[in-house]
Structure formats: structure tokens, C-alpha cells
Write an enzyme that holds these catalytic residues in place. Structure first.
Site, PDB file in Angstrom:
ATOM      1  N   SER A 122      17.603  43.087  -4.712  1.00  0.00           N
ATOM      2  CA  SER A 122      17.007  42.449  -5.879  1.00  0.00           C
ATOM      3  C   SER A 122      16.303  41.158  -5.453  1.00  0.00           C
ATOM      4  CB  SER A 122      18.089  42.181  -6.939  1.00  0.00           C
ATOM      5  OG  SER A 122      17.512  41.861  -8.181  1.00  0.00           O
ATOM      6  N   GLU A 221      11.406  49.305  -5.407  1.00  0.00           N
ATOM      7  CA  GLU A 221      12.278  49.611  -6.548  1.00  0.00           C
ATOM      8  C   GLU A 221      12.104  48.474  -7.539  1.00  0.00           C
ATOM      9  OE1 GLU A 221      15.256  47.943  -7.622  1.00  0.00           O
ATOM     10  OE2 GLU A 221      15.163  46.376  -6.090  1.00  0.00           O
ATOM     11  N   HIS A 288      18.682  49.363  -8.626  1.00  0.00           N
ATOM     12  CA  HIS A 288      19.553  48.893  -9.700  1.00  0.00           C
ATOM     13  C   HIS A 288      20.095  50.032 -10.562  1.00  0.00           C
ATOM     14  CE1 HIS A 288      17.200  45.301  -8.674  1.00  0.00           C
ATOM     15  NE2 HIS A 288      18.129  44.577  -9.248  1.00  0.00           N
TER      16      HIS A 288
END
Length: 313
Positions: A122, A221, A288
Site C-alpha cells: 500500500s 494494484e 488489498h
């Protein structure tokens, strides 16, 4: 589509940290947003069951607004871990926001002199990119984050990270047909270093933390963005030439996206990614979403679209 060989301009050797062994020390740090204390302690206990020694950064539980302490506090914890020879891996307690504020101030000389895995994803993507750009050190896109619904660390996430952190073998990530991005898979194979991670951070790092991606397999992502945000990010990266000469594209989990007047996130991604005319492998359980796995960033990888597998040395 044909194979593409790695042809990045920088010939600096890639440094892959040694796998951890029982008794090695892991340092937990918080480069981004503040974690929950119970989650940090649960991560510490899990790592200890693997036979690892786990220490906490001095500021790991600090809070300064939406940040886990001031920039100086967060940076000090990370750089102290990079410089400490007893620390063999560094794990981010969470992502969130803030890592991009300190990514250009890491002790890159220390990272190169004593390579050790940085574990996180992230917001931590920008740290991985910056470390690769300046030090060529392989990192791990993964985490031991506690599931908010169960209060536990999912078994697959734990096993995948443990294998990446403590074993010598290659990492194999198989595409899942139940992941919506599996619809993006094309044909062909590609070989090159696997670079990237969270798309928001890739775009944030463009022009300063984003390394040269020529010859790389680019991994993307994302979570909880508007479709227009993804559209703008990919348009900027493409038009600015950041994706010129890439060898292939690995698409992970794009979660918490809503259809916008008939446009889906998959259709939007296809519109952008198909323009590069390189092999694309979607459906990868990285990000995620449900049951995410861990993958090395910076390691030499082979993307095989027909076989539905991404293999990282």
C-alpha cells in the site's frame, strides 16, 4: 505477443537480502499512518512463533494527526533499523498515508551496505520504489495485518509472508479466476525485475521516487479510488513515458471500485494497458483484496500469461 527481455539502463547489481533464520531480529516501524497497539502486539507475537526476535521502533505507536508521529520520528525509526546490523528485516506496521513524505530521505548507503528486507505494501510502495531506485535492494510486498472482521491474521497471509521471508526458493503467484482482473490476461511471456505495487503510490512517486521501468514487469494494484483517479494516474504515467519499454504487466487486486455509468474498473484498465502491447497477467492475489499473498519486489521474474503464473526468483 512475444517475449520481452529486461533491458533497463542501470546495471547496478541487485541485492537480495539473505532469508531470515530462527533467532534473527525483525524491527517493527510505522512509516505511514498510526497502527492500533493490539495489532502491533499481535504481529509481534506471530513473528515470535516463527522463532524470530522482534523489537519495536522507538516511535512505532506515536500519533501525529493522520501520521504515526512526525516526519523526523518516523524517518528516524526507519533509518535506525537500516543502520542497525542486528536487524535483519524491517516490517511496516501498516500503510495508510505518510511514507511518501520521507521516502527521499532514507539512508540508501546503509541499505546497500547491509541489505535487509523491508516488508509492507500500500503506502509502503513508495519506500520500496525509492530503495530500489537508489540501492537496488529487493523488498517484500506483503504484511501481517490483522483482519478487521475476525481480529486475526489470516493463515494464508501469514504462510505466504513466512515463505518469502525465510525460504530460499522462488515465489510463485498463481492467477485466480475469481479475481475480476483475471479478465485482463492476454498471451505471451515476459522476463524482467518485478517493480511497482500500489498504483496511487506509483503515480505519486513519478519524477522523483519512481525508478526506470524499462525492461521491468510492472505490477499494479489499487483500492478504494474513483475510476477517474485511476484514469488520470494511468494517463499521466503513459503520456509521461514512465511505462515506455516495459516487458509485461502483472495486475493484482483492484478492490472497492464501483461501476460508473457502465464503465467498470476492468474495462478502464484494459483500455489503458492494452496500448502497451506486452503480455498481461491479471487475477493475481496481491493487494488489498481477499487472501492476498506476498511477492518480492525487485527480484527477477517470469510472467507466463498462458500458464497463469508469476514466478519471482
Amino acid at each position: 505477443m512475444s517475449s520481452n527481455a529486461a533491458r533497463g539502463a542501470d546495471l547496478t547489481p541487485v541485492l537480495r537480502p539473505a532469508p531470515l533464520q530462527a533467532g534473527d531480529m525483525v524491527r517493527l516501524v510505522s512509516p505511514g499512518s498510526p497502527p492500533h497497539r493490539d495489532d502491533v502486539l499481535q504481529t509481534q507475537r506471530t513473528l515470535q512463533t516463527w522463532g524470530l526476535e522482534v523489537t519495536l521502533g522507538d516511535n512505532v505507536l506515536n500519533k501525529f494527526g493522520y501520521l504515526a508521529g512526525t516526519d523526523t520520528e518516523r524517518l528516524n525509526d526507519l533509518n535506525h533499523a537500516l543502520r542497525d546490523p542486528s536487524v535483519r528485516a524491517i516490517m511496516a506496521t501498516r500503510g495508510g498515508k505518510g511514507s511518501y513524505r520521507i521516502a527521499e530521505q532514507l539512508d540508501f548507503a546503509a541499505a546497500r551496505a547491509d541489505p535487509k528486507f523491508l516488508v509492507g505494501f500500500s503506502d509502503i510502495t513508495v519506500l520500496h520504489m525509492s530503495l530500489w531506485k537508489h540501492s537496488r535492494v529487493v523488498g517484500l510486498h506483503g504484511a501481517l495485518y490483522v483482519d478487521e472482521t475476525t481480529g486475526d491474521i489470516p493463515r494464508l497471509r501469514s504462510e505466504s509472508l513466512r515463505a518469502a521471508l525465510m525460504s530460499e526458493g522462488p515465489t510463485v503467484i498463481a492467477s485466480r479466476q475469481d479475481e475480476p482482473t483475471s479478465q485482463l490476461t492476454t498471451t505471451g511471456t515476459a522476463r524482467g525485475p518485478l517493480l511497482g505495487g500500489n498504483l496511487d503510490m506509483i503515480a505519486t512517486g513519478a519524477g522523483w521516487a519512481l525508478p526506470d521501468l524499462r525492461g521491468a514487469i510492472v505490477f499494479i494494484e489499487a483500492v478504494d479510488l474513483y475510476l477517474g483517479q485511476v484514469d488520470r494516474q494511468l494517463t499521466m504515467l503513459r503520456n509521461a513515458g514512465h511505462f515506455d519499454g516495459i516487458a509485461g504487466i502483472a495486475v493484482g487486486q483492484f478492490t472497492k471500485f464501483n461501476t460508473s455509468k457502465g464503465i467498470t474498473i476492468t474495462a478502464l484498465l484494459r483500455d489503458h494497458l492494452s496500448r502497451f502491447d506486452v503480455p498481461i497477467l491479471g487475477g493475481l492475489p496481491l493487494g488489498h483484496g481477499d487472501r492476498p499473498e506476498t511477492v518480492p519486489l525487485g527480484g527477477m521474474a517470469v510472467l507466463d500469461a498462458q500458464a497463469g503464473a508469476l514466478v519471482v526468483e
